[in-house]
Design an enzyme around this catalytic site. Structure first.
Site, PDB file in Angstrom:
ATOM      1  N   ASP A   2       0.874  -1.154   0.000  1.00 62.64           N
ATOM      2  CA  ASP A   2       0.000   0.000   0.000  1.00 62.64           C
ATOM      3  C   ASP A   2       0.920   1.215   0.000  1.00 62.64           C
ATOM      4  O   ASP A   2       2.108   1.125   0.297  1.00 62.64           O
ATOM      5  CB  ASP A   2      -0.917  -0.009   1.229  1.00 62.64           C
ATOM      6  CG  ASP A   2      -2.163   0.843   1.040  1.00 62.64           C
ATOM      7  OD1 ASP A   2      -2.172   1.690   0.111  1.00 62.64           O
ATOM      8  OD2 ASP A   2      -3.121   0.677   1.805  1.00 62.64           O
ATOM      9  N   TRP A   3       0.370   2.367  -0.319  1.00 64.04           N
ATOM     10  CA  TRP A   3       1.212   3.542  -0.561  1.00 64.04           C
ATOM     11  C   TRP A   3       1.867   4.034   0.732  1.00 64.04           C
ATOM     12  O   TRP A   3       1.217   4.543   1.620  1.00 64.04           O
ATOM     13  CB  TRP A   3       0.368   4.630  -1.208  1.00 64.04           C
ATOM     14  CG  TRP A   3       0.427   4.621  -2.707  1.00 64.04           C
ATOM     15  CD1 TRP A   3       0.653   5.700  -3.504  1.00 64.04           C
ATOM     16  CD2 TRP A   3       0.294   3.513  -3.610  1.00 64.04           C
ATOM     17  NE1 TRP A   3       0.672   5.333  -4.837  1.00 64.04           N
ATOM     18  CE2 TRP A   3       0.462   3.985  -4.924  1.00 64.04           C
ATOM     19  CE3 TRP A   3       0.082   2.148  -3.417  1.00 64.04           C
ATOM     20  CZ2 TRP A   3       0.404   3.170  -6.046  1.00 64.04           C
ATOM     21  CZ3 TRP A   3       0.010   1.329  -4.539  1.00 64.04           C
ATOM     22  CH2 TRP A   3       0.168   1.832  -5.821  1.00 64.04           C
TER      23      TRP A   3
END
Length: 809
Positions: free
Chosen positions: A242-243
């Protein structure tokens, strides 16, 4: 087909390995991190251009020019389809796959190689800020619908991305919180949906979650990423973060994490190269990760073909209606007649619709339907449509003048339609809800309208369930969730009976959140959340504890009637087929959902009262009939045995229940299963919330203690630093800068965006300053700042002052 799939997978891997063999170490390492916010680095010298990925659980959010480093800037227009909360309520595998096809078409048109969705985390608690983005409280329903979405997207030569793996069930402190839970609960509730989706769709990619799972970050969790996902389930695609979720990149590569997103400007490259040089990391481990990145580059679609946005809008409208759940319809007030003398529409959402969630999934819609406009178009020429907003659409609050204006509009009406729900600042990615209540002003308005003579229809727009204490005082309640850009059109179609309300609840609606065992430990402490409720989530709690939900899982009314007959169970052991004839006995076309539950009344270990093990949706014209079949396999009867580390089936009597909802059984079948498996004895908990001793027994170890705040480290949060005077000064600066960035990208940022940014900055780890700055803030600067904070307050204050001076210049 399985052999063909394996052969194709081996062929892809060999082609990618041939490219990787020609790369030097530094190039391989650089390949393991994106080149910017939404771009995967290419290898132009090998004929492999970079590829774009884009958020897309319910519509593309592709940012022009690669996106800003916060990922907040505006996006290219795209169809905003109904959110997962709505699609989950359709229980319609074919329809969800069609939505996936449309998403894939728009991705191909925009040059997007991977759509970052669907999300299928379990709705452990209804106050989760991202519940709108997830499908259900049940893993089987979540997994099957997610698989349908993936198949649809990937049918267009575009990759999908299952997320967020795993146990990402809250927004509060999501980047640093440790989800502490027992192995059986992990397997049966939180991993099963992902397992079904992987098996049913072969996704190109999987996204790991931010949080820790039993003490280890998901981004470096070897058991989850390698042993379970790849070795056990056979996943052969790429795993990305995920970012901003990368923590220890060396450990991540060892665990099978292939790609860090977004690109951090090579922040971890020195660590990886150093580990390779020292032998702490093997070249083969980097080669495997690089090979998966190359494989993704090789299989990405490059051509762009225009999509039919008008057709997609119509599909979104149909999906919104199919996911609308008619909870109540006393006296048959719905569907509405088109020749009413006076129809009152009350509620600002009729004019300013709430149709999608807030956060990274926000879509720049191609067009947006408005309920008030469509109602006025739909009624006959003799019908007077009165309107009053009643409340502020941005806050949900109303005043006495707005209340009176609404009552004036309702005066003399034949029917009142109230449009309410949750404004964006009350539910969003980045933070959890503080209450399940509707805004107080809306509740007062509903109560006042219900006290009048006209029938009242309440239409809800919300991403997560809300308390409904007033439901028995109104005549109809239509739960529309967040129905996308065409959601208002789907709602109007349902209100006037142009289509049947097709939705069935994919999550229980409790009478009050305090009933739920998970509520005792939600969202937990900033660094640790304990899943002491175990499997007692959603209907598994309500049915087992005998605590009735306000509206149960699977519930949903129709405008027509269905007769279920000739129910039968065929087969032996764990190979079983359930069938039932469903006949539409009404005068309207409609749909129904056959739900099959399994219960084990003789279980030697604690099991929920019943669990969904199969379902099928059927669409029938008036008078039409169809035999619906649902197949059950070994897993439908199995439990996860921790000692055996395997799925085991206990011999004995089972009950197979054919039902319309968890509380509306149509037929029950006693079924005996012979099995040699021996289930390991586990004492059941005394209640539905485990004590310390019970949790330790389930974990097989002492309950971990949350990590101390001091000394500060890369995973310390701004909140942690704010326990010092210098930290409070730094906090004010960081939040101010973050909000100014949001304002730069959004000239007029809404309250939800501001709240998300503020919360993310304060609850996120300090390493995020490096990972989300594209490398502009190096780890060396962060480490120096942390050292100053740990050394003495004066040093920290000097460091902050220097940072302030640099910021001003």
């Amino acid at each position: 087909m399985v052999d063909e799939g394996r052969a194709a997978s081996v062929e892809r891997q060999e082609a990618a390995a041939a490219v990787v063999a020609r790369l030097d170490r530094r190039t391989k390492v650089r390949l393991l991190s994106g080149s910017d916010m939404f771009e995967v680095r290419g290898l132009p010298e090998h004929g492999l251009a970079p590829i774009a990925v884009a958020d897309g659980p319910h519509g593309l959010r592709q940012q022009a020019g690669g996106g800003d480093h916060l990922g907040l800037s505006g996006s290219v227009p795209a169809t905003c389809f109904p959110t997962a909360a709505t699609l989950g309520s359709t229980w319609d595998v074919a329809l969800v796959e069609q939505v996936g096809v449309a998403l894939g078409e728009e991705a191909a048109e925009q040059g997007v190689a991977v759509v970052l969705g669907p999300g299928l985390n379990i709705k452990r608690h209804p106050a989760g800020g991202r519940c709108f983005e997830y499908l259900s409280e049940d893993p089987l329903l979540s997994g099957d619908l997610a698989a349908a979405m993936v198949r649809g997207i990937q049918s267009q030569g575009v990759g999908a991305c299952l997320k967020h793996f795993a146990v990402n069930n809250q927004e509060s402190h999501r980047l640093v919180v440790d989800a502490v839970l027992d192995e059986r609960t992990l397997r049966e509730l939180y991993l099963t949906g992902f397992e079904r989706a992987v098996a049913g769709s072969a996704p190109w990619t999987v996204m790991c979650s931010y949080n820790l799972v039993n003490g280890t970050y998901a981004s470096e969790h070897h058991e989850l990423l390698q042993e379970v996902l790849r070795d056990e389930w056979g996943f052969d695609g790429l795993v990305m973060t995920d970012w901003g979720a990368a923590n220890d990149r060396v450990a991540g590569v060892r665990a099978g994490l292939d790609l860090e997103m977004p690109g951090s400007g090579g922040a971890f490259d020195a660590d990886l190269l150093g580990a390779l040089e020292s032998g702490a990391l093997a070249d083969g481990e980097v080669d495997r990760c690089a090979g998966r990145v190359v494989e993704l580059l090789q299989r990405a679609r490059r051509d762009r073909v225009p999509s039919d946005r008008d057709a997609h809008h119509r599909l979104g409208r149909r999906a919104a209606a199919a996911g609308s759940v008619l909870l109540r319809n006393e006296g048959g007030v719905l569907p509405l007649a088109t020749d009413l003398g006076r129809l009152a529409v009350v509620g600002a959402f009729a004019e300013v619709p709430r149709y999608q969630g807030a956060g990274s999934s926000q879509v720049h819609a191609t067009q947006v339907d408005r309920l008030l406009d469509l109602v006025r178009q739909r009624v006959g020429p003799g019908t007077d449509v009165a309107y009053a907003p009643g409340y502020d659409p941005e806050t949900g609050s109303g005043d006495a003048a707005q209340l009176q204006a609404a009552l004036d509009a309702a005066a003399g009406a034949d029917v009142v339609v109230f449009c309410g729900g949750l404004p964006a600042p009350m539910e969003s990615e980045g933070f959890d809800r503080q209450t399940l209540d509707l805004p107080a002003g809306q509740v007062a308005l509903i109560e006042a309208l219900a006290a009048g003579p006209a029938p009242v229809v309440v239409v809800l727009s919300n991403g997560g369930v809300v308390h409904l204490p007033w439901a028995d005082r109104v005549d109809a309640v239509l739960e529309g969730w967040l129905g996308g850009q065409a959601g208002a059109g789907g709602t109007v179609d349902v209100l006037f009976g142009d289509v049947d309300p097709g939705g069935r609840l994919a999550e229980s609606i409790p009478a009050h959140v305090a009933q739920l065992p998970a509520d005792r430990n939600f969202p937990g402490q900033p660094r640790q959340v304990e899943h002491r409720e175990g499997l007692a989530v959603g209907y598994r709690f309500h049915d087992t504890a005998g605590v009735a939900a306000r509206y149960p899982f699977g519930h949903g009314l129709s405008y027509t009637t269905f007769d279920w007959t000739d129910a039968a169970l065929e087969g032996s052991g764990t190979d079983v087929r359930v069938s039932v004839r469903v006949t539409n006995t009404g005068d309207r076309a409609g749909s129904d959902v056959v739900q099959v539950y399994v219960r084990d009344p003789e279980a030697s270990v604690w099991r929920p009262q019943q669990e969904l093990k199969g379902f099928a949706k059927v669409h029938l014209a008036p008078g039409a009939s169809e035999v619906v079949t649902v197949d059950l396999d070994r897993r439908a009867f199995a439990v996860w045995d921790v000692a055996a580390h395997d799925w085991l089936v206990e011999a004995g009597a089972f009950e197979v229940v054919v039902a319309r909802s968890t509380v509306a059984a149509v037929a029950r079948f006693d079924h005996h299963v012979d099995s040699p498996d021996v289930i390991s004895p586990v004492p059941p908990p005394a209640g539905l919330v485990m004590t310390d001793r019970e949790l330790e027994a389930a974990l097989g170890r002492p309950i971990p203690q949350p990590a101390p705040v001091r000394p500060f480290h890369r995973n310390s949060t701004l909140e942690d630093l704010e326990t010092t005077a210098a930290g409070r000064a730094l906090g004010r600066v960081v939040v101010r800068v973050g909000l100014s960035e949001a304002a730069r990208e959004f000239p007029d940022p809404d309250a939800a965006t501001e709240a998300m940014v503020r919360t993310a900055l304060r609850e996120g780890p300090i390493r995020g300053l490096v990972l989300l700055s594209g490398g502009r803030v190096p780890f060396a600067a962060v480490d120096a700042l942390l050292a100053a904070f740990n050394r003495d307050g004066a040093g920290a204050r000097r460091t902050v002052r220097r940072a302030l001076r640099r910021r001003r210049t």
